[in-house]
Design a protein around this motif. Structure first.
Motif, PDB file in Angstrom:
ATOM      1  N   THR A 196      50.523  37.182  43.493  1.00  0.00           N
ATOM      2  CA  THR A 196      50.425  37.644  42.790  1.00  0.00           C
ATOM      3  C   THR A 196      51.451  37.623  40.960  1.00  0.00           C
ATOM      4  O   THR A 196      51.397  36.800  40.968  1.00  0.00           O
ATOM      5  N   ILE A 197      49.332  38.637  40.558  1.00  0.00           N
ATOM      6  CA  ILE A 197      49.711  38.194  39.648  1.00  0.00           C
ATOM      7  C   ILE A 197      49.531  39.496  38.461  1.00  0.00           C
ATOM      8  O   ILE A 197      48.996  40.609  38.691  1.00  0.00           O
ATOM      9  N   LEU A 198      51.077  40.173  37.975  1.00  0.00           N
ATOM     10  CA  LEU A 198      51.320  41.059  36.754  1.00  0.00           C
ATOM     11  C   LEU A 198      50.283  41.178  35.636  1.00  0.00           C
ATOM     12  O   LEU A 198      50.475  40.328  34.643  1.00  0.00           O
ATOM     13  N   LEU A 199      48.797  41.619  35.520  1.00  0.00           N
ATOM     14  CA  LEU A 199      48.228  41.020  34.138  1.00  0.00           C
ATOM     15  C   LEU A 199      48.713  42.266  33.233  1.00  0.00           C
ATOM     16  O   LEU A 199      48.355  43.823  33.497  1.00  0.00           O
ATOM     17  N   VAL A 235      40.815  36.068  45.740  1.00  0.00           N
ATOM     18  CA  VAL A 235      41.647  37.057  45.262  1.00  0.00           C
ATOM     19  C   VAL A 235      41.078  38.402  46.611  1.00  0.00           C
ATOM     20  O   VAL A 235      40.282  38.182  47.164  1.00  0.00           O
ATOM     21  N   THR A 236      42.740  38.784  46.996  1.00  0.00           N
ATOM     22  CA  THR A 236      42.222  39.733  47.717  1.00  0.00           C
ATOM     23  C   THR A 236      41.889  41.391  47.666  1.00  0.00           C
ATOM     24  O   THR A 236      41.369  42.123  47.573  1.00  0.00           O
ATOM     25  N   SER A 237      42.536  41.424  45.992  1.00  0.00           N
ATOM     26  CA  SER A 237      42.621  42.943  45.879  1.00  0.00           C
ATOM     27  C   SER A 237      43.559  42.900  44.283  1.00  0.00           C
ATOM     28  O   SER A 237      43.787  41.781  43.078  1.00  0.00           O
ATOM     29  N   VAL A 238      42.674  43.904  43.669  1.00  0.00           N
ATOM     30  CA  VAL A 238      42.860  44.373  41.686  1.00  0.00           C
ATOM     31  C   VAL A 238      42.954  45.109  41.828  1.00  0.00           C
ATOM     32  O   VAL A 238      41.932  46.483  42.376  1.00  0.00           O
ATOM     33  N   THR A 239      44.123  46.256  41.464  1.00  0.00           N
ATOM     34  CA  THR A 239      44.497  47.764  41.226  1.00  0.00           C
ATOM     35  C   THR A 239      45.266  47.301  39.976  1.00  0.00           C
ATOM     36  O   THR A 239      46.059  46.656  39.302  1.00  0.00           O
ATOM     37  N   LYS A 240      44.707  49.149  39.467  1.00  0.00           N
ATOM     38  CA  LYS A 240      45.292  48.910  38.751  1.00  0.00           C
ATOM     39  C   LYS A 240      46.252  50.103  38.275  1.00  0.00           C
ATOM     40  O   LYS A 240      46.742  50.863  39.723  1.00  0.00           O
ATOM     41  N   LEU A 241      47.141  50.130  37.713  1.00  0.00           N
ATOM     42  CA  LEU A 241      48.733  50.626  38.432  1.00  0.00           C
ATOM     43  C   LEU A 241      49.341  51.839  37.192  1.00  0.00           C
ATOM     44  O   LEU A 241      49.902  52.997  37.342  1.00  0.00           O
ATOM     45  N   CYS A 269      48.005  47.892  32.879  1.00  0.00           N
ATOM     46  CA  CYS A 269      48.837  46.727  34.058  1.00  0.00           C
ATOM     47  C   CYS A 269      48.440  47.192  35.245  1.00  0.00           C
ATOM     48  O   CYS A 269      47.503  48.264  35.916  1.00  0.00           O
ATOM     49  N   LEU A 270      48.034  46.367  35.346  1.00  0.00           N
ATOM     50  CA  LEU A 270      47.023  45.629  36.422  1.00  0.00           C
ATOM     51  C   LEU A 270      47.805  44.596  37.571  1.00  0.00           C
ATOM     52  O   LEU A 270      48.085  43.797  37.206  1.00  0.00           O
ATOM     53  N   LEU A 271      47.590  44.409  38.825  1.00  0.00           N
ATOM     54  CA  LEU A 271      48.170  43.964  39.892  1.00  0.00           C
ATOM     55  C   LEU A 271      46.895  42.680  40.181  1.00  0.00           C
ATOM     56  O   LEU A 271      45.750  43.987  41.383  1.00  0.00           O
ATOM     57  N   ILE A 272      47.106  42.189  40.120  1.00  0.00           N
ATOM     58  CA  ILE A 272      45.909  40.781  41.928  1.00  0.00           C
ATOM     59  C   ILE A 272      46.842  40.418  42.934  1.00  0.00           C
ATOM     60  O   ILE A 272      47.332  39.340  42.041  1.00  0.00           O
ATOM     61  N   LYS A 273      46.267  40.848  43.757  1.00  0.00           N
ATOM     62  CA  LYS A 273      46.311  40.017  44.881  1.00  0.00           C
ATOM     63  C   LYS A 273      45.972  38.613  45.346  1.00  0.00           C
ATOM     64  O   LYS A 273      44.877  38.965  44.988  1.00  0.00           O
ATOM     65  N   VAL A 274      46.824  37.832  45.005  1.00  0.00           N
ATOM     66  CA  VAL A 274      45.482  35.974  46.011  1.00  0.00           C
ATOM     67  C   VAL A 274      46.276  35.480  47.417  1.00  0.00           C
ATOM     68  O   VAL A 274      46.882  36.475  47.941  1.00  0.00           O
ATOM     69  N   LYS A 275      45.021  35.462  47.693  1.00  0.00           N
ATOM     70  CA  LYS A 275      44.987  35.398  48.930  1.00  0.00           C
ATOM     71  C   LYS A 275      45.894  34.464  49.833  1.00  0.00           C
ATOM     72  O   LYS A 275      46.027  33.192  49.304  1.00  0.00           O
TER      73      LYS A 275
END
Length: 275
Positions: A196-199, A235-241, A269-275
């Motif tokens: 995961t990436i917390l951006l 990348v699985t998903s990009v979510t704005k938190l 703040c966005l969360l990027i999930k990796v496959k």
């Protein structure tokens, strides 16, 4: 064929007088580091559970005080990468957390890493004279490693392996816009599957055209983050938190930004999930 080790023998850590680093080096020498925070970033405190196991449990909690739920996750730890880290206290905050096995930060400016080491004596950070990569200088301590070199030169060998997560607080917004695709590619190469990436980015949401294009920090809004990350095969998903109104929170900064042509400034703040 030239071996990887031989090839790296001719590479040196990035020269701080280069075009990319000279401005930053000058600012560090003059202690003009207004981006540096004295406390952990509020988005890390609020959403750290998205990247760090057992995050709600204070780092100092002893095993004797753990609940059954705590014991279920107590053994889970992650390696965290912090690109263009400066001397952020976020690294010390995470390095001392029970859910983190190691924090690895990289920066091009040696003074930033030296100041971090001095200001965090409990981490016992020392330079590794036996580190064999000439492409980076390495300092290591308790649960932490600091690299001085070029972010784009990194590979698994230099970093000691891939990472479970990345905390990107002021990195993507600091680089030249034309390097963003290369930057994202580098992040992907450093990530473990399922990571995961917390951006955290800045959105210069309203102002003059010149002001919105200015930087660093450059404006990277939600649409740009999605353009960069969505659709990549890793990348699985990009979510704005969340988002945070910088000028509403600190009205004393309004004259400064108004003078620069900015009317609305948000931190995203966005969360990027990796496959």
């Amino acid at each position: 064929m030239t071996s990887t080790t031989s090839a790296l023998a001719s590479v040196r850590p990035a020269d701080e007088t280069t075009d990319n680093l000279s401005t930053w080096s000058k600012r560090w020498k003059e202690s003009k580091t207004g981006w540096h925070l004295l406390q952990p970033h509020h988005f890390l405190e609020k959403y750290g559970h998205e990247i760090i196991p057992n995050f709600a449990t204070p780092p100092s909690t002893t095993d004797a005080a753990c609940t059954d739920s705590d014991h279920a996750t107590a053994g889970k730890q992650v390696r965290v990468f912090v690109p263009l880290c400066g001397k952020t206290v976020d690294m010390a905050f995470m390095a001392e957390h029970r859910g983190v096995s190691e924090v690895v930060g990289i920066d091009g400016i040696r003074k930033a890493l030296d100041e971090f080491s001095t200001e965090n004596p409990n981490l016992q950070i020392e330079e590794q004279s036996t580190h064999h990569h000439r492409a980076v200088e390495k300092l290591s301590g308790n649960g932490i490693a600091l690299l001085r070199g070029d972010l784009f030169d990194l590979d698994d060998d230099m970093t000691g392996g891939k990472f479970d997560c990345i905390f990107d607080r002021a990195s993507l917004v600091a680089i030249q816009p034309e390097l963003r695709e290369r930057y994202v590619e580098t992040m992907g190469k450093l990530m473990k599957p399922g990571g995961t990436i917390l951006l955290v980015t800045f959105d210069r949401r309203d102002g003059t055209d010149d002001a919105k294009k200015a930087g660093p920090p450059y404006s990277v809004d939600e649409r740009e983050v999605r353009r960069l990350y969505e659709g990549l095969d890793w990348v699985t998903s990009v979510t704005k938190l969340d988002e945070f109104d910088e000028l509403e929170n600190d009205k004393s900064r309004i004259p400064h930004w108004k003078e620069q042509g900015i009317n609305l400034l948000f931190e995203l703040c966005l969360l990027i999930k990796v496959k």
